[in-house]
Design a protein around this motif. Structure first.
Motif, PDB file in Angstrom:
ATOM      1  N   GLN A  59     -31.885 -64.658 -23.050  1.00  0.00           N
ATOM      2  CA  GLN A  59     -32.563 -63.687 -23.924  1.00  0.00           C
ATOM      3  C   GLN A  59     -33.657 -64.303 -24.765  1.00  0.00           C
ATOM      4  OE1 GLN A  59     -29.405 -64.807 -24.317  1.00  0.00           O
ATOM      5  NE2 GLN A  59     -28.622 -64.521 -26.417  1.00  0.00           N
ATOM      6  N   TYR A  60     -33.743 -65.628 -24.792  1.00  0.00           N
ATOM      7  CA  TYR A  60     -34.815 -66.308 -25.526  1.00  0.00           C
ATOM      8  C   TYR A  60     -35.940 -66.763 -24.599  1.00  0.00           C
ATOM      9  CZ  TYR A  60     -30.922 -66.564 -28.818  1.00  0.00           C
ATOM     10  OH  TYR A  60     -29.863 -66.249 -29.626  1.00  0.00           O
ATOM     11  N   GLY A  61     -35.787 -66.494 -23.294  1.00  0.00           N
ATOM     12  CA  GLY A  61     -36.778 -66.939 -22.323  1.00  0.00           C
ATOM     13  C   GLY A  61     -36.580 -68.369 -21.871  1.00  0.00           C
ATOM     14  N   ASP A  62     -35.441 -68.977 -22.252  1.00  0.00           N
ATOM     15  CA  ASP A  62     -35.148 -70.352 -21.849  1.00  0.00           C
ATOM     16  C   ASP A  62     -34.544 -70.375 -20.442  1.00  0.00           C
ATOM     17  OD1 ASP A  62     -35.872 -71.230 -24.408  1.00  0.00           O
ATOM     18  OD2 ASP A  62     -33.836 -70.935 -25.172  1.00  0.00           O
ATOM     19  N   SER A  63     -34.905 -71.387 -19.658  1.00  0.00           N
ATOM     20  CA  SER A  63     -34.326 -71.548 -18.327  1.00  0.00           C
ATOM     21  C   SER A  63     -32.879 -72.011 -18.453  1.00  0.00           C
ATOM     22  CB  SER A  63     -35.130 -72.575 -17.516  1.00  0.00           C
ATOM     23  OG  SER A  63     -36.447 -72.112 -17.297  1.00  0.00           O
ATOM     24  N   ILE A  64     -31.986 -71.294 -17.789  1.00  0.00           N
ATOM     25  CA  ILE A  64     -30.554 -71.610 -17.819  1.00  0.00           C
ATOM     26  C   ILE A  64     -30.058 -71.713 -16.379  1.00  0.00           C
ATOM     27  CG2 ILE A  64     -28.251 -70.862 -18.542  1.00  0.00           C
ATOM     28  CD1 ILE A  64     -30.076 -71.564 -20.889  1.00  0.00           C
ATOM     29  N   SER A  65     -29.410 -72.828 -16.074  1.00  0.00           N
ATOM     30  CA  SER A  65     -28.824 -73.019 -14.745  1.00  0.00           C
ATOM     31  C   SER A  65     -27.365 -73.425 -14.909  1.00  0.00           C
ATOM     32  CB  SER A  65     -29.587 -74.094 -13.970  1.00  0.00           C
ATOM     33  OG  SER A  65     -29.323 -75.381 -14.526  1.00  0.00           O
ATOM     34  N   ASN A  66     -26.705 -73.639 -13.789  1.00  0.00           N
ATOM     35  CA  ASN A  66     -25.325 -74.136 -13.835  1.00  0.00           C
ATOM     36  C   ASN A  66     -25.244 -75.462 -14.582  1.00  0.00           C
ATOM     37  OD1 ASN A  66     -26.788 -74.667 -11.191  1.00  0.00           O
ATOM     38  ND2 ASN A  66     -25.234 -76.287 -11.114  1.00  0.00           N
ATOM     39  N   LYS A  67     -26.314 -76.272 -14.505  1.00  0.00           N
ATOM     40  CA  LYS A  67     -26.338 -77.562 -15.200  1.00  0.00           C
ATOM     41  C   LYS A  67     -26.303 -77.383 -16.721  1.00  0.00           C
ATOM     42  CE  LYS A  67     -26.972 -81.155 -13.626  1.00  0.00           C
ATOM     43  NZ  LYS A  67     -26.001 -82.229 -13.292  1.00  0.00           N
ATOM     44  N   SER A  68     -26.817 -76.247 -17.181  1.00  0.00           N
ATOM     45  CA  SER A  68     -26.833 -75.984 -18.626  1.00  0.00           C
ATOM     46  C   SER A  68     -25.423 -75.838 -19.186  1.00  0.00           C
ATOM     47  CB  SER A  68     -27.626 -74.703 -18.921  1.00  0.00           C
ATOM     48  OG  SER A  68     -28.921 -74.757 -18.365  1.00  0.00           O
ATOM     49  N   LEU A  69     -24.450 -75.634 -18.309  1.00  0.00           N
ATOM     50  CA  LEU A  69     -23.065 -75.431 -18.729  1.00  0.00           C
ATOM     51  C   LEU A  69     -22.212 -76.674 -18.553  1.00  0.00           C
ATOM     52  CD1 LEU A  69     -22.818 -71.902 -17.171  1.00  0.00           C
ATOM     53  CD2 LEU A  69     -22.668 -72.380 -19.610  1.00  0.00           C
ATOM     54  N   ASP A  70     -22.823 -77.769 -18.110  1.00  0.00           N
ATOM     55  CA  ASP A  70     -22.065 -79.012 -17.949  1.00  0.00           C
ATOM     56  C   ASP A  70     -21.411 -79.402 -19.271  1.00  0.00           C
ATOM     57  OD1 ASP A  70     -22.874 -79.115 -15.339  1.00  0.00           O
ATOM     58  OD2 ASP A  70     -24.210 -80.843 -15.560  1.00  0.00           O
ATOM     59  N   GLY A  71     -20.143 -79.768 -19.203  1.00  0.00           N
ATOM     60  CA  GLY A  71     -19.416 -80.176 -20.399  1.00  0.00           C
ATOM     61  C   GLY A  71     -18.878 -79.035 -21.227  1.00  0.00           C
ATOM     62  N   ASN A  72     -19.019 -77.806 -20.718  1.00  0.00           N
ATOM     63  CA  ASN A  72     -18.553 -76.631 -21.450  1.00  0.00           C
ATOM     64  C   ASN A  72     -17.508 -75.844 -20.668  1.00  0.00           C
ATOM     65  OD1 ASN A  72     -20.441 -76.073 -23.988  1.00  0.00           O
ATOM     66  ND2 ASN A  72     -21.724 -76.870 -22.342  1.00  0.00           N
ATOM     67  N   ILE A  73     -16.522 -75.348 -21.361  1.00  0.00           N
ATOM     68  CA  ILE A  73     -15.678 -74.267 -20.874  1.00  0.00           C
ATOM     69  C   ILE A  73     -16.475 -72.986 -21.117  1.00  0.00           C
ATOM     70  CG2 ILE A  73     -13.542 -72.978 -21.314  1.00  0.00           C
ATOM     71  CD1 ILE A  73     -12.386 -75.712 -22.352  1.00  0.00           C
ATOM     72  N   TYR A  74     -16.437 -72.033 -20.189  1.00  0.00           N
ATOM     73  CA  TYR A  74     -17.200 -70.818 -20.449  1.00  0.00           C
ATOM     74  C   TYR A  74     -16.537 -69.574 -19.871  1.00  0.00           C
ATOM     75  CZ  TYR A  74     -19.401 -70.944 -15.722  1.00  0.00           C
ATOM     76  OH  TYR A  74     -19.650 -70.951 -14.362  1.00  0.00           O
ATOM     77  N   ILE A  75     -16.981 -68.431 -20.379  1.00  0.00           N
ATOM     78  CA  ILE A  75     -16.519 -67.121 -19.912  1.00  0.00           C
ATOM     79  C   ILE A  75     -17.724 -66.394 -19.347  1.00  0.00           C
ATOM     80  CG2 ILE A  75     -15.367 -64.960 -20.529  1.00  0.00           C
ATOM     81  CD1 ILE A  75     -15.279 -67.744 -23.036  1.00  0.00           C
ATOM     82  N   ALA A  76     -17.566 -65.775 -18.183  1.00  0.00           N
ATOM     83  CA  ALA A  76     -18.677 -65.073 -17.528  1.00  0.00           C
ATOM     84  C   ALA A  76     -18.309 -63.621 -17.266  1.00  0.00           C
ATOM     85  CB  ALA A  76     -19.036 -65.757 -16.214  1.00  0.00           C
ATOM     86  N   ASP A  77     -19.328 -62.774 -17.263  1.00  0.00           N
ATOM     87  CA  ASP A  77     -19.146 -61.382 -16.849  1.00  0.00           C
ATOM     88  C   ASP A  77     -20.452 -60.855 -16.299  1.00  0.00           C
ATOM     89  OD1 ASP A  77     -20.456 -59.277 -18.932  1.00  0.00           O
ATOM     90  OD2 ASP A  77     -19.822 -61.055 -20.029  1.00  0.00           O
ATOM     91  N   PHE A  78     -20.394 -59.671 -15.695  1.00  0.00           N
ATOM     92  CA  PHE A  78     -21.569 -59.001 -15.128  1.00  0.00           C
ATOM     93  C   PHE A  78     -21.731 -57.649 -15.824  1.00  0.00           C
ATOM     94  CE2 PHE A  78     -20.080 -62.040 -12.079  1.00  0.00           C
ATOM     95  CZ  PHE A  78     -21.222 -62.573 -11.514  1.00  0.00           C
ATOM     96  N   PHE A  79     -22.982 -57.278 -16.120  1.00  0.00           N
ATOM     97  CA  PHE A  79     -23.244 -56.050 -16.877  1.00  0.00           C
ATOM     98  C   PHE A  79     -24.667 -55.582 -16.606  1.00  0.00           C
ATOM     99  CE2 PHE A  79     -25.871 -58.735 -19.317  1.00  0.00           C
ATOM    100  CZ  PHE A  79     -26.620 -57.961 -20.193  1.00  0.00           C
ATOM    101  N   PHE A  80     -25.057 -54.462 -17.217  1.00  0.00           N
ATOM    102  CA  PHE A  80     -26.472 -54.098 -17.311  1.00  0.00           C
ATOM    103  C   PHE A  80     -26.683 -53.331 -18.609  1.00  0.00           C
ATOM    104  CE2 PHE A  80     -24.378 -50.815 -14.901  1.00  0.00           C
ATOM    105  CZ  PHE A  80     -24.990 -49.606 -15.181  1.00  0.00           C
ATOM    106  N   ALA A  81     -27.850 -53.486 -19.185  1.00  0.00           N
ATOM    107  CA  ALA A  81     -28.093 -53.043 -20.553  1.00  0.00           C
ATOM    108  C   ALA A  81     -27.993 -51.535 -20.742  1.00  0.00           C
ATOM    109  CB  ALA A  81     -29.466 -53.533 -21.021  1.00  0.00           C
ATOM    110  N   THR A  82     -28.280 -50.758 -19.690  1.00  0.00           N
ATOM    111  CA  THR A  82     -28.236 -49.299 -19.822  1.00  0.00           C
ATOM    112  C   THR A  82     -26.901 -48.718 -19.374  1.00  0.00           C
ATOM    113  OG1 THR A  82     -29.264 -49.068 -17.627  1.00  0.00           O
ATOM    114  CG2 THR A  82     -30.727 -49.049 -19.550  1.00  0.00           C
ATOM    115  N   CYS A  83     -25.931 -49.566 -19.116  1.00  0.00           N
ATOM    116  CA  CYS A  83     -24.606 -49.119 -18.679  1.00  0.00           C
ATOM    117  C   CYS A  83     -24.000 -48.165 -19.717  1.00  0.00           C
ATOM    118  CB  CYS A  83     -23.701 -50.334 -18.486  1.00  0.00           C
ATOM    119  SG  CYS A  83     -21.965 -49.959 -18.152  1.00  0.00           S
ATOM    120  N   PRO A  84     -23.591 -46.963 -19.297  1.00  0.00           N
ATOM    121  CA  PRO A  84     -23.063 -45.994 -20.251  1.00  0.00           C
ATOM    122  C   PRO A  84     -21.540 -46.004 -20.376  1.00  0.00           C
ATOM    123  CG  PRO A  84     -23.432 -44.897 -18.171  1.00  0.00           C
ATOM    124  CD  PRO A  84     -23.819 -46.361 -17.960  1.00  0.00           C
ATOM    125  N   SER A  85     -20.878 -46.826 -19.591  1.00  0.00           N
ATOM    126  CA  SER A  85     -19.407 -46.719 -19.563  1.00  0.00           C
ATOM    127  C   SER A  85     -18.711 -48.010 -19.956  1.00  0.00           C
ATOM    128  CB  SER A  85     -18.949 -46.251 -18.180  1.00  0.00           C
ATOM    129  OG  SER A  85     -19.454 -47.109 -17.158  1.00  0.00           O
TER     130      SER A  85
END
Length: 216
Positions: free
Chosen positions: A60-86
């Motif tokens: 959301q800041y325009g920064d490039s993010i790849s799988n490498k950006s998560l090295d050394g981190n535990i993380y939670i992922a999900d899929f969505f879209f901004a206009t989702c009504p439900s």
């Protein structure tokens, strides 16, 4: 738009260990295969676990993010879209409790992949994050190429997003817990507050595993 028919229907649990009187160990999801290698002249068989695939996105800041950006981190992922009504608004209201619990921890990330990159531009994702009250780099809202994100969902062992005949998006509502080795360690219904509470407890457990602890 219609809701998930279930959370993580494609998940295959192939390994789990939890012994009485010992620290709880979270399961490792997905396929596994034995790998034989030579160590100090001896043949040793190890296990190769399924991991999340490589990806390239922007946040959301325009920064490039790849799988490498998560090295050394535990993380939670999900899929969505901004206009989702439900389900998306419910999921991300629930995810706020995770964000607030771990935003100062230093080794926990949250990543939300948009499945509608044509609409969900960087400014739209920033506005979405701002509306939730999310700032900083704990929670990233990610935009990538549509086909690549849809393909990526398969490595998370969730239903592949799709568009129905009315061009409405259908996607999985799971939260996926991923360890530092990029292995899936949990799947939770993002619309269920009780499952999200359980995920928070599981994250705390995962943080105590020897290969997940931050070196001091």
């Amino acid at each position: 738009m219609k809701n998930l028919t279930g959370c993580g229907l494609m998940l295959i649990l192939l390994w789990t260990a939890c012994k009485p009187g010992t620290q709880k160990t979270l399961p490792i999801y997905g396929n596994r295969q034995p790998v034989t290698k030579m160590i100090n002249g001896k043949s040793v068989t190890d296990t190769l676990y399924q991991t999340v695939s490589k990806f390239k996105t922007v946040n959301q800041y325009g920064d490039s993010i790849s799988n490498k950006s998560l090295d050394g981190n535990i993380y939670i992922a999900d899929f969505f879209f901004a206009t989702c009504p439900s389900i998306c608004p419910i999921m991300h209201r629930n995810m706020l409790s995770v964000y607030n619990a771990f935003k100062s921890s230093g080794n926990i990330k949250i990543i939300s992949y948009t499945i509608d990159p044509k609409h969900d531009s960087v400014p739209i994702l920033k506005k979405y994050a701002d509306k939730l009250g999310v700032s900083g780099n704990t929670w990233w809202f990610l935009q990538g190429k549509k086909d690549e994100i849809y393909k990526l969902s398969e490595s998370y062992l969730v239903r592949k997003p799709e568009e129905d005949a009315k061009q409405q998006f259908i996607h999985d509502g799971s939260f996926l817990l991923v360890d530092k080795q990029k292995r899936i360690r949990g799947a939770y219904d993002g619309t269920d507050p009780k499952q999200v509470e359980q995920m928070i407890e599981d994250i705390k457990e995962l943080q105590t595993e020897p290969d997940q602890v931050i070196a001091q």
